[in-house]
Write a protein that holds these residues in place. Sequence first.
Motif, PDB file in Angstrom:
ATOM      1  N   VAL A   1      -0.681 -25.267  69.517  1.00  0.00           N
ATOM      2  CA  VAL A   1      -0.097 -25.681  68.143  1.00  0.00           C
ATOM      3  C   VAL A   1      -0.597 -27.351  68.272  1.00  0.00           C
ATOM      4  O   VAL A   1      -0.691 -27.823  66.928  1.00  0.00           O
TER       5      VAL A   1
ATOM      6  N   CYS B   1      -3.911 -26.259  65.731  1.00  0.00           N
ATOM      7  CA  CYS B   1      -2.964 -26.268  64.481  1.00  0.00           C
ATOM      8  C   CYS B   1      -3.119 -27.668  63.929  1.00  0.00           C
ATOM      9  O   CYS B   1      -2.510 -28.068  62.879  1.00  0.00           O
TER      10      CYS B   1
ATOM     11  N   SER C   1      -2.490 -31.501  60.169  1.00  0.00           N
ATOM     12  CA  SER C   1      -1.676 -30.279  60.336  1.00  0.00           C
ATOM     13  C   SER C   1      -2.134 -29.073  59.559  1.00  0.00           C
ATOM     14  O   SER C   1      -2.192 -29.175  58.270  1.00  0.00           O
TER      15      SER C   1
ATOM     16  N   GLU D   1       5.726 -21.134  65.216  1.00  0.00           N
ATOM     17  CA  GLU D   1       5.510 -22.492  65.303  1.00  0.00           C
ATOM     18  C   GLU D   1       4.110 -22.540  64.677  1.00  0.00           C
ATOM     19  O   GLU D   1       3.733 -24.010  64.140  1.00  0.00           O
ATOM     20  N   SER D   2       3.217 -21.710  64.510  1.00  0.00           N
ATOM     21  CA  SER D   2       1.742 -22.180  64.054  1.00  0.00           C
ATOM     22  C   SER D   2       1.680 -22.134  62.557  1.00  0.00           C
ATOM     23  O   SER D   2       0.715 -22.528  62.121  1.00  0.00           O
TER      24      SER D   2
ATOM     25  N   HIS E   1       2.162 -24.671  60.849  1.00  0.00           N
ATOM     26  CA  HIS E   1       2.353 -26.046  61.157  1.00  0.00           C
ATOM     27  C   HIS E   1       2.290 -27.063  59.951  1.00  0.00           C
ATOM     28  O   HIS E   1       2.604 -27.967  60.029  1.00  0.00           O
TER      29      HIS E   1
ATOM     30  N   HIS F   1       5.628 -27.404  58.546  1.00  0.00           N
ATOM     31  CA  HIS F   1       6.403 -28.073  59.527  1.00  0.00           C
ATOM     32  C   HIS F   1       6.367 -29.833  59.419  1.00  0.00           C
ATOM     33  O   HIS F   1       7.079 -30.627  59.287  1.00  0.00           O
TER      34      HIS F   1
ATOM     35  N   HIS G   1       9.444 -22.546  59.155  1.00  0.00           N
ATOM     36  CA  HIS G   1       8.080 -22.982  59.182  1.00  0.00           C
ATOM     37  C   HIS G   1       7.429 -21.996  58.285  1.00  0.00           C
ATOM     38  O   HIS G   1       6.521 -22.608  57.411  1.00  0.00           O
TER      39      HIS G   1
END
Length: 316
Positions: free
Chosen positions: A229, A233, A247, A260-261, A263, A266, A275
């Motif tokens: 990530v 990412c 990002s 989380e990816s 990103h 985020h 996210h």
Amino acid sequence: MTTALEKPREATGGGPKPMLDGQHGRVEQALIYIFTIVPFVALVAAVPLAWGWGLSWVDIAIGAVFFCISGMGVTVGYHRYFTHGSFKAKRGLRVGLAIAGSMSLQGSVIKWVADHRRHHAFSDREGDPHSPWLFGTGPIALAKGFWHAHMGWLYERDLTNRDRFAPDLVADQDLERVDKLFPVWTVVSLLAPAALGGLISWSWWGVLTGFFWAGLVRVAVLHHVTWSVNSICHMIGERPFAARDKSANFWPLAILSFGESWHNLHHADPTSARHGVQRGQIDISARTIWLFEKLGWAWNVRWPSPQRLARISVAK
């Protein structure tokens, strides 16, 4: 845009504090090498070992359970809760998330949060501890940047200033205790799977394979998912939202990274509890936070609104 970083800094009531706070000692630096390289060696050895012997459904099940506990300890706990304040949590959940994140062997809770808030404060600029864009844009520079962002930055000895970037966590006595007991959570993370493997199989062989697969290999896989990530990412993927850095969303990592990816969203809206906001974007961490909210363990969850998403969307 106000970031989660700025709130605890304002709470100190003083002037700006230095970004760095000394360096890792030799023992701590040696432990960083051990706990990043040894699990990786185990991961490399895993393929030939699995082909010939030693991988059972018991090992897979134990590894999957500990991967989810420690992985979501990082994504839901370390990241969305402690770093960005995406929701409020009862004391038991707060302590549990800090312990679960510690079991990922990615560093103690206060250190991890301080590093990550620093990343957001200087994202893809000088001061970012793990940007892949600090060395230029040529092929050699990008290769160097990828290594630095992925894991090379871990071997640098500079310490992020906890009092500047995580004063709210430093002031929390529960989290200070969890932080200081990081060596204990490391031992638990590695030996608990071994103990379970031995008890379920009632054999020393089960202890050994549980330690190898659900301990070392599980830690290595989670390490490289998290580090991806930081590296992948910020290099390739889609950017449907306006962020101040590079990002990007990288869908192949979505499930392994528990969402989380996604990103780019985020970094465009750091405090958002979700996210993966577009159709078909699986976000297991967000669903877990939703469950905590339904159980009454979490509240004031910062779910993304259509109006907010419209403001940060990139016009097509």
